[in-house]
Enzyme design. Structure first.
Site, PDB file in Angstrom:
ATOM      1  N   HIS A  65      -2.582   0.844   6.944  1.00  0.00           N
ATOM      2  CA  HIS A  65      -2.912   0.890   5.518  1.00  0.00           C
ATOM      3  C   HIS A  65      -3.035   2.334   5.051  1.00  0.00           C
ATOM      4  O   HIS A  65      -3.327   3.236   5.857  1.00  0.00           O
ATOM      5  CB  HIS A  65      -4.226   0.146   5.255  1.00  0.00           C
ATOM      6  CG  HIS A  65      -4.535  -0.070   3.802  1.00  0.00           C
ATOM      7  ND1 HIS A  65      -3.715  -0.791   2.970  1.00  0.00           N
ATOM      8  CD2 HIS A  65      -5.572   0.359   3.032  1.00  0.00           C
ATOM      9  CE1 HIS A  65      -4.239  -0.830   1.759  1.00  0.00           C
ATOM     10  NE2 HIS A  65      -5.361  -0.118   1.770  1.00  0.00           N
ATOM     11  N   HIS A  77      -6.041   1.859  -4.274  1.00  0.00           N
ATOM     12  CA  HIS A  77      -5.014   1.412  -3.329  1.00  0.00           C
ATOM     13  C   HIS A  77      -4.526   0.006  -3.663  1.00  0.00           C
ATOM     14  O   HIS A  77      -5.210  -0.770  -4.344  1.00  0.00           O
ATOM     15  CB  HIS A  77      -5.554   1.452  -1.899  1.00  0.00           C
ATOM     16  CG  HIS A  77      -6.822   0.671  -1.677  1.00  0.00           C
ATOM     17  ND1 HIS A  77      -7.101  -0.003  -0.515  1.00  0.00           N
ATOM     18  CD2 HIS A  77      -7.909   0.448  -2.470  1.00  0.00           C
ATOM     19  CE1 HIS A  77      -8.291  -0.575  -0.585  1.00  0.00           C
ATOM     20  NE2 HIS A  77      -8.801  -0.319  -1.768  1.00  0.00           N
ATOM     21  N   CYS A  86       0.812  -1.227   0.000  1.00  0.00           N
ATOM     22  CA  CYS A  86       0.000   0.000   0.000  1.00  0.00           C
ATOM     23  C   CYS A  86       0.841   1.271   0.000  1.00  0.00           C
ATOM     24  O   CYS A  86       0.615   2.179  -0.816  1.00  0.00           O
ATOM     25  CB  CYS A  86      -0.973  -0.012   1.185  1.00  0.00           C
ATOM     26  SG  CYS A  86      -0.190  -0.040   2.825  1.00  0.00           S
TER      27      CYS A  86
END
Length: 296
Positions: free
Chosen positions: A257, A269, A211
């Site tokens: 994240h 993402h 991420c």
């Protein structure tokens, strides 16, 4: 303040607008389109089918390639009547580009702008040497008829002419010559890699990224050096107060994240090994820790 030079060309522009105002619908803005029985348009689809009636099931009487010029006989609806090679038929107007939009929506490209320079000169043509038909002050509201060009066509105080687009600001922080903000450019670049794999610790936009590696590598393309850590990204750029205030390109930080905000509550993402890089339609699908803006 508006300074108008009383020349014949001004009267021509004003007359054209008044004539069109009388024949075009009252709802919505309609720029000063020439009052003609037909409108010229250009095919913007790879292949465009012209049909015998207003239906995708109707007989196809002609197929046109992208870039072909077409005479449009009726405008403003989903299906428009066209004339090509002596034949008339019907097609969907969104696939026919006109000067200000498309055959179904004549003002689709028209945007609101505001003069950002001290004085804005409106010319009769796309040339500094052409006649100045009006001069307007900073802060004046204008309609930009043909955005994303060096010289844009504008409508202000009943006058239509040309001005330099970089002297007109837009609501999203861009200019009439470039309506995309830097954050929107970041998103457009990031979307090229949707579908590519997720890889823990990775930073490759094509071979695999996690991420933070994904966002780090995207922003590197725009000259920004970000850390390869979702936690460290919480301190990057400037804080955005809430999701309601977020703009495209902002980094949304969660526990463990990060994602890139696209606008309209969407994010892109590097999600997980199963889904890879993907688009999600709920930016707050998990609790948000902070939102960071890299380009102000």
């Amino acid at each position: 303040m508006l300074n108008i030079i009383k020349r014949p060309i001004v009267r021509i522009f004003a007359a054209a607008f008044l004539l069109n105002a009388a024949i075009l619908p009252a709802t919505g803005f309609r720029p000063a389109i020439q009052a003609e029985a037909s409108t010229q348009a250009t095919v913007n689809a790879r292949k465009l089918h012209i049909r015998s009636s207003k239906s995708t099931k109707a007989k196809c009487i002609k197929v046109l390639r992208k870039g072909r010029n077409v005479e449009v006989l009726t405008t403003g609806k989903k299906w428009v009547k066209v004339k090509i090679g002596g034949k008339t038929g019907y097609t969907q107007g969104r696939y026919l580009s006109t000067e200000y939009g498309n055959a179904s929506c004549l003002d689709a490209n028209v945007i609101d702008g505001e003069v950002s320079s001290k004085k804005l000169k409106v010319h009769s043509s796309k040339n500094d040497a052409s006649t100045v038909v009006a001069t307007v002050d900073k802060g004046t509201k204008v309609k930009v008829l043909t955005p994303n060009k060096r010289w844009v066509k504008v409508y202000v105080h009943g006058i239509t002419g040309y001005a330099k687009g970089d002297q007109i600001g837009t609501d999203n922080g861009g200019t009439a010559s470039n309506t995309s903000t830097k954050g929107e450019e970041v998103v457009q670049y990031a979307l090229q890699f949707v579908g590519n794999p997720y890889r823990w610790g990775g930073t490759s936009l094509t071979g695999g990224a996690d991420c933070s590696g994904y966002i780090m590598s995207v922003y590197r393309r725009f000259g920004k050096s970000l850390p390869h850590s979702s936690r460290a990204m919480r301190g990057c750029g400037t804080r955005v107060s809430s999701l309601k205030s977020a703009k495209p390109g902002d980094i949304i930080c969660y526990n463990g994240h990060v994602s890139l905000y696209m606008g309209n509550n969407k994010i892109v993402h590097a999600s997980n090994p199963r889904d890879g890089i993907k688009i999600s339609t709920n930016a707050s699908y998990r609790p948000i820790v902070t939102i960071r803006r890299i380009f102000n």
